[in-house]
Design an enzyme around this catalytic site. Structure first.
Site, PDB file in Angstrom:
ATOM      1  N   ARG A 323       0.837  -1.209   0.000  1.00 61.35           N
ATOM      2  CA  ARG A 323       0.000   0.000   0.000  1.00 61.35           C
ATOM      3  C   ARG A 323       0.873   1.260   0.000  1.00 61.35           C
ATOM      4  NH1 ARG A 323      -5.445   1.805   0.671  1.00 61.35           N
ATOM      5  NH2 ARG A 323      -6.116  -0.345   0.391  1.00 61.35           N
ATOM      6  N   GLU A 736      -9.736   5.872   7.138  1.00 61.73           N
ATOM      7  CA  GLU A 736      -8.303   6.170   7.109  1.00 61.73           C
ATOM      8  C   GLU A 736      -7.911   7.445   6.366  1.00 61.73           C
ATOM      9  OE1 GLU A 736      -7.900   2.123   5.515  1.00 61.73           O
ATOM     10  OE2 GLU A 736      -6.083   2.002   6.712  1.00 61.73           O
TER      11      GLU A 736
HETATM   12  N1  MTE Z   1     -12.107   5.210  14.433  1.00 61.34           N
HETATM   13  C1  MTE Z   1     -12.158   4.918  15.756  1.00 61.34           C
HETATM   14  N2  MTE Z   1     -12.904   5.688  16.545  1.00 61.34           N
HETATM   15  N3  MTE Z   1     -11.448   3.876  16.268  1.00 61.34           N
HETATM   16  C2  MTE Z   1     -10.657   3.077  15.476  1.00 61.34           C
HETATM   17  O1  MTE Z   1     -10.039   2.125  15.970  1.00 61.34           O
HETATM   18  N4  MTE Z   1      -9.811   2.627  13.204  1.00 61.34           N
HETATM   19  C3  MTE Z   1      -9.519   3.209  11.901  1.00 61.34           C
HETATM   20  C4  MTE Z   1     -10.758   3.886  11.312  1.00 61.34           C
HETATM   21  N5  MTE Z   1     -11.361   4.751  12.273  1.00 61.34           N
HETATM   22  C5  MTE Z   1     -10.591   3.370  14.073  1.00 61.34           C
HETATM   23  C6  MTE Z   1     -11.360   4.454  13.596  1.00 61.34           C
HETATM   24  C7  MTE Z   1      -9.029   2.237  10.923  1.00 61.34           C
HETATM   25  S1  MTE Z   1      -7.400   1.813  10.956  1.00 61.34           S
HETATM   26  C8  MTE Z   1      -9.830   1.708   9.953  1.00 61.34           C
HETATM   27  S2  MTE Z   1      -9.221   0.686   8.768  1.00 61.34           S
HETATM   28  C9  MTE Z   1     -11.269   1.991   9.910  1.00 61.34           C
HETATM   29  O2  MTE Z   1     -11.691   2.864  10.960  1.00 61.34           O
HETATM   30  C10 MTE Z   1     -12.004   0.673  10.022  1.00 61.34           C
HETATM   31  O3  MTE Z   1     -13.368   0.831  10.060  1.00 61.34           O
HETATM   32  P1  MTE Z   1     -14.268   1.033   8.746  1.00 61.34           P
HETATM   33  O4  MTE Z   1     -13.758   0.105   7.707  1.00 61.34           O
HETATM   34  O5  MTE Z   1     -15.615   0.694   9.215  1.00 61.34           O
HETATM   35  O6  MTE Z   1     -14.099   2.459   8.359  1.00 61.34           O
HETATM   36 MO1  MOS Z   2      -7.036  -0.077   9.375  1.00 59.19          MO
HETATM   37  S1  MOS Z   2      -5.012   0.184   9.448  1.00 59.19           S
HETATM   38  O1  MOS Z   2      -6.935  -0.839   7.778  1.00 59.19           O
HETATM   39  O2  MOS Z   2      -7.243  -1.396  10.433  1.00 59.19           O
END
Ligand code: MTE
Ligand code: MOS
Length: 826
Positions: A323, A736
């Site tokens: 990535r 992200e």
């Molecule tokens: N937001 C919160 N509050 N807590 C989290 O641990 N993880 C992030 C993001 N936002 C996270 C977060 C990461 S690394 C990812 S990949 C995505 O949320 C995963 O959730 P989604 O695929 O539902 O967006």
């Molecule tokens: Mo998020 S780093 O893809 O869990």
């Protein structure tokens, strides 16, 4: 408009998707009622507690592991070692991560686990274990690993065009080097698992995991069981941020092993120091690069080698590196490019997924290049960035270096221009100029950076999801899907999707915790794709049920099934005004007609392909775009700074849940700013007795962003009219991409440091740009750029930092850690 993305044609006031509602568990979160895995311990009878025996050297052979003294400690029930493993002694999927190692691979490595009646007894038992080690040479940073040629895993290259020719023909060629730090996840809830075994030997593990299916697989292979003998449940996580994508498996396996051996529930929860010293972090990277620009500042060619510091084992380092290579272009068209990647093996925690998953590290390289080269080219960085954007309206669509056409490139300009306008960029920049002219010892700067982030898992197979939707006879709805909730609001969005698809009020729908026996073979909730994938599956399941109910209602309403409408719990027929049924009536009728009221939903993202052997394809369904403008103020005496104002315009498609999305953007930005400015992971790199020890083992030494670092003026706007054809209800992933908006903070700090020097000063800024690093940068800028490290020519090379003739810019102890080597125009 695709079927997937189209929203029902109803009064917007009744549309549940797109409405600004709070997180489904917000009230529970803030009142402390929300249950996390470790909260279940108090409700579990006869639970045993686990404590690790951690080795305190960076690398060593285990010569003696005598656990018998632990059994003399009152309360100790069992010590788990490699001899107890009935299946595979490995915590990962790459078979390079022994659960019980015979060689210590990093400072803090757990070699065995003690189970006891109380946590304190387990701790004392662990202290009693006799461990003798024969130290081995260790590599504790990326430079040492590179020098020792210690690499692991694949070494992919993304390549297109004629790089040598492009550089040769370019009138301006620069080369440089950059090393930047990783980041600790610092989720509020540390790693935790609670395991139990029932009378049939069925193993039930509650785990704080982003990837329950993989936790299940690893528990099964450690125990020598089949997947159907292991169930994993995740209630919710107190943050995961990627840190719980791969790392929970081993802890779950220890707890499960303990349960099968003792017949009792076993709880394993890391305390903060254990979590910090044992679990993986964001990869720090090293990059070497050479870039060619034409006279207008348009990039002609880029050549780079990036090295991820993988730590002791691979886990997710390969996909993280992939990535990174797929994001080194960020929002910029680079006609000729070759980027090679490799993963260093060092004696540190096994670095892993972290929000952005390599994307931030890839983008760091190009944003650093543009920030350092703009002054040397004599072009305003805003203008330099804009000139290099992917373009629409060209004869053939521009493609990324890995061959994917860039759809909607005009959105880069759209978000960028909107931020310039809404932030009053030009006027404020003039103001910054005036301020700087009047202040010798305080400088301000305003910088803007774009984000383009690919959405989908690179590995095509992961882009699938399942859901299970039940409608009960009373009309209430229970949904299950394969995604996990870590605070990001996925469950909230899934409730909204279900309510919208079924045409019922939100209050009719409930969501049950994620479990592997409800939805099997799930992907990690990661790559920001949780809502896209699980939303597709939930929508699919609800549509199956709705179609059956349309048949049922069509009789009652006297209209063809296609003309039945479900809106807000009311069922009507087109052209049959005045005649309506309630949702509950239709459901009850369906039951008596023996119509199935539950469905399994499935979704796979169409149109993806990726060949990792040549690093080419179209791995992403679409790109998420954003731009941020940040103003900072830097103090010349100390390097201390404040962020004065941040303006963001971000593209989430047509938002599924605007409050959630804005929260994700704010949180992502602040977390990115933390990585780039405050959070300073340090390992002991000396040759002393603590070599390889993580020095920043707690919140007192590892500085996280808090309220005091929040920009006092923080304006987040969602891009409007941003419908995305390829995703559920026209939305885009949000988890992200906003993290990378924080490059605007770093670039603003660079420009503020430059303002202490003469015009045209190119500033090398260490990362994280702590006040100390900013002070060094501005001190360097003050001296002017006359030290011979900025030269134009074609035969340059990245300078050797050990060169004794290089100017001593920092105290010797600091050089290796924070120094960014000089930029050479080569
Ligand atoms: N937001 C919160 N509050 N807590 C989290 O641990 N993880 C992030 C993001 N936002 C996270 C977060 C990461 S690394 C990812 S990949 C995505 O949320 C995963 O959730 P989604 O695929 O539902 O967006
Ligand atoms: Mo998020 S780093 O893809 O869990």
């Amino acid at each position: 408009m695709s079927h997937l993305s189209q929203r029902p044609d109803v009064d917007p006031a009744t549309m549940v998707v797109g409405s600004a509602i709070p997180h489904e568990a917000a009230a529970l979160h803030v009142t402390g009622k929300a249950l996390y895995t470790d909260d279940l311990v108090a409700r579990t009878k006869d639970c045993l507690h686990a404590w690790p025996v951690q080795a305190t050297v960076a690398r060593a052979r285990i010569t003696v592991l005598d656990v018998t003294p632990a059994y003399d400690v009152p309360g100790v029930v069992r010590v788990l070692t490699a001899a107890d493993v009935p299946g595979v002694n490995d915590a990962g999927v790459k078979h390079d991560e022994p659960l019980f190692p015979d060689e210590v691979c990093f400072h803090g490595h757990a070699v065995c686990w003690v189970l006891a009646e109380t946590l304190e007894a387990a701790r004392l038992g662990a202290a009693a274990v006799r461990l003798e080690l024969e130290p081995l040479p260790a590599l504790v940073n990326v430079k040492e690993a590179i020098a020792a040629h210690a690499f692991q895993g694949a070494q992919p290259t993304v390549e297109r065009g004629d790089v040598a020719g492009g550089i040769q023909a370019a009138p301006h060629v620069f080369s440089g080097e950059l090393e930047f730090a990783g980041q600790e996840h610092f989720y509020l809830e540390t790693h935790c698992a609670l395991s139990d075994v029932d009378e049939n030997g069925q193993v039930f593990v509650q785990s704080s995991t982003q990837h329950p299916s993989e936790t299940q697989e690893i528990v099964a292979h450690v125990l020598g069981l089949h997947s159907h003998e292991v169930t994993v449940q995740c209630l919710r996580m107190g943050g995961g941020f990627g840190g719980k994508e791969m790392q929970p498996h081993g802890f779950a396996a220890i707890a499960a092993l303990g349960s099968t051996l003792t017949g009792r529930p076993v709880r394993l929860r890391l305390n903060r120091t254990q979590d910090l010293t044992m679990t993986g972090k964001r990869h720090g990277f090293h990059a070497d690069w050479r870039v060619g620009f034409d006279d207008d500042g348009v990039i002609q060619a880029l050549e780079a080698t990036v090295t991820a510091d993988g730590g002791w084992s691979l886990d997710l380092s390969e996909p993280v590196l992939a990535r990174a290579l797929c994001h080194i272009d960020n929002a910029y068209w680079i006609p000729n490019i070759r980027v090679s990647g490799r993963i260093a093996r060092s004696n540190k925690t096994s670095q892993t997924a972290f929000r952005g998953f390599g994307g931030p590290q890839g983008m760091m390289v190009i944003e650093d290049i543009l920030g350092r080269c703009a002054p040397l080219l004599g072009i305003d960085p805003v203008e330099l960035r804009r000139r290099n954007f992917y373009r629409s309206g060209v004869a053939t669509p521009q493609t990324t270096p890995y061959g994917q056409p860039v759809r909607h490139p005009e959105r880069v300009n759209a978000v960028f221009d909107q931020v310039i306008e809404s932030s009053d960029f030009e006027a404020r920049r003039e103001e910054v100029g005036r301020f700087n002219a009047e202040h010798e010892h305080v400088k301000r700067a305003l910088a803007i950076t774009p984000v383009k982030f690919g959405i989908s898992f690179n590995l095509t197979a992961f882009n699938q999801a399942g859901a299970l939707v039940h409608v009960y006879k009373d009309g209430s709805v229970l949904i299950n899907h394969g995604g996990t909730e870590m605070g990001q609001g996925l469950h909230t969005k899934m409730l909204q999707v279900a309510a919208t698809t079924l045409g019922v009020p939100l209050s009719r729908v409930r969501l049950a915790p994620t479990r592997t026996d409800k939805v099997p073979n799930t992907s990690a909730t990661a790559a920001s794709s949780g809502a896209d994938l699980n939303g597709g599956a939930v929508k699919n399941a609800c549509e199956q049920i709705r179609r059956r109910l349309e048949q049922v209602a069509s009789g009652g309403l006297g209209v063809p099934a296609e003309d039945v409408r479900f809106v807000d719990g009311e069922v009507t027929g087109l052209g049959r005004s005045g005649l309506s049924l309630t949702w509950e009536e239709v459901v009850r009728t369906a039951y008596f007609q023996r119509v199935q009221l539950f469905a399994a939903g499935y979704y796979r993202t169409e149109g993806l392909h990726w060949d990792s052997s040549v690093m080419q394809g179209s791995p992403f369904k679409y790109f998420a775009y954003g731009a941020a403008a940040t103003e900072v103020e830097v103090d010349g005496f100390t390097g201390a700074y404040t962020t004065r104002r941040v303006d963001i315009v971000h593209d989430v498609g047509d938002s599924l849940s605007p409050l959630i999305d804005i929260g994700q953007i704010e949180g992502g930005f602040v977390q990115g700013a933390g990585w780039l400015t405050l959070e300073d992971l340090r390992w002991d790199e000396s040759d002393g007795p603590h070599r390889g020890r993580l020095s920043t083992q707690s919140a007192s030494t590892y500085k996280l962003p808090s309220f005091s670092e929040m920009p006092p003026d923080f304006r987040v706007t969602l891009l409007e009219r941003a419908h995305e054809e390829g995703a559920v209800y026209g939305s885009k992933a949000v988890g992200e991409p906003p993290l990378m908006l924080a490059f605007s903070v770093r670039e603003a700090l660079r420009e503020a440091a430059a303002a202490f020097g003469p015009p045209g000063t190119s500033v090398d800024l260490a990362s994280p740009a702590t006040p100390e690093a900013v002070w060094w940068a501005l001190t360097e800028a003050r001296r002017g750029h006359d030290e011979g490290h900025v030269v134009e020519g074609k035969d340059g090379h990245a300078p050797d930092r050990s060169d004794p003739s290089a100017p001593a810019r920092r105290p010797a102890s600091e050089v290796e850690r924070t120094a960014v080597p000089h930029l050479t125009e080569a």
